[in-house]
Design a protein around this motif. Sequence first.
Motif, short mmCIF file in Angstrom:
data_model
loop_
_atom_site.label_atom_id
_atom_site.label_comp_id
_atom_site.label_asym_id
_atom_site.label_seq_id
_atom_site.Cartn_x
_atom_site.Cartn_y
_atom_site.Cartn_z
N THR A 1 0.67 -1.51 -0.05
CA THR A 1 -0.34 0.43 0.27
C THR A 1 1.14 1.33 -0.40
N GLN A 2 1.99 0.90 -0.20
CA GLN A 2 2.83 2.25 0.27
C GLN A 2 2.84 3.36 -0.56
N GLU B 1 1.25 3.70 -3.35
CA GLU B 1 -0.42 4.50 -2.91
C GLU B 1 -0.81 6.04 -1.76
N ALA B 2 -0.32 5.48 -1.06
CA ALA B 2 -0.52 6.64 0.41
C ALA B 2 0.36 7.50 -0.64
N SER B 3 1.91 6.93 -0.70
CA SER B 3 3.20 8.01 -0.95
C SER B 3 2.01 8.87 -2.21
N ASN C 1 -0.86 9.68 -2.48
CA ASN C 1 -1.18 10.76 -2.21
C ASN C 1 -1.37 11.59 -1.37
N THR C 2 -0.28 11.52 -0.60
CA THR C 2 0.26 12.76 0.04
C THR C 2 0.78 14.31 -0.85
N TYR D 1 -5.86 13.48 -6.27
CA TYR D 1 -5.83 13.08 -4.98
C TYR D 1 -7.49 12.49 -5.49
N ALA E 1 -3.81 12.14 2.03
CA ALA E 1 -3.59 11.48 3.10
C ALA E 1 -2.97 11.76 4.22
N ASN E 2 -1.58 13.31 4.02
CA ASN E 2 -1.58 14.34 5.14
C ASN E 2 -2.65 15.70 5.26
N LYS F 1 -3.11 17.82 7.27
CA LYS F 1 -4.61 17.65 8.25
C LYS F 1 -5.01 18.34 9.72
#
Length: 190
Positions: free
Chosen positions: A24-25, A27-29, A31-32, A117, A137-138, A159
């Motif tokens: 999942t990393q 995708e998360a990065s 979306n950061t 996003y 994400a943040n 966030k």
Amino acid sequence: MKKVTLLCAALLTSLAAHAAPPATQPEASGNTAAPLGLELGKARCSRLAPPQNHARTGKSEWAGGDTVELRHLERFHLPGLTRVILNCDAQDTVVLMTMTFERSALDEVRKKLDDRYASLRKTEGAAENGYAEWAAANGSLELLYGRDSKHFTVAYWAKGAKARYFAYSGTADKKPAAATPAAAPQPAPL
């Protein structure tokens, strides 16, 4: 010798497991939110370098830290970018970045934000004032413009920052952070 070989194999397996990113990393990065390389909620105003590329323009009354304007925007290679302002909190963390663009870049910027996003809401195309919001994400992002304006703004919020500093969510039980109960005015004696 077998023990050494087994220990080496175990060590290599352990290193490989820790070096490989979780599934999942990526995708998360992706979306950061880290506009211009400054990750929201982590980047520090005091660590901006070199000094000739920015200017402190005062204090952010609502967040308690410095307000910084970035200079020499051509180095970012973003068509239509005309102004960038950072607002830091009292701990020197970037909590808001506003980027102002020429109107001609609106469709391109909106498409990039849509691609990266999760869209939360948008106004209709015929609305007097345009608004769109995305989740990162943040933090969160907002795009704001007037129908006939020459510029538009993209605001990147760390966030929780928008909710902490501005309570305009429409709920009756929340009050703006800066609001203080005011005494009712007393009529002047006759």
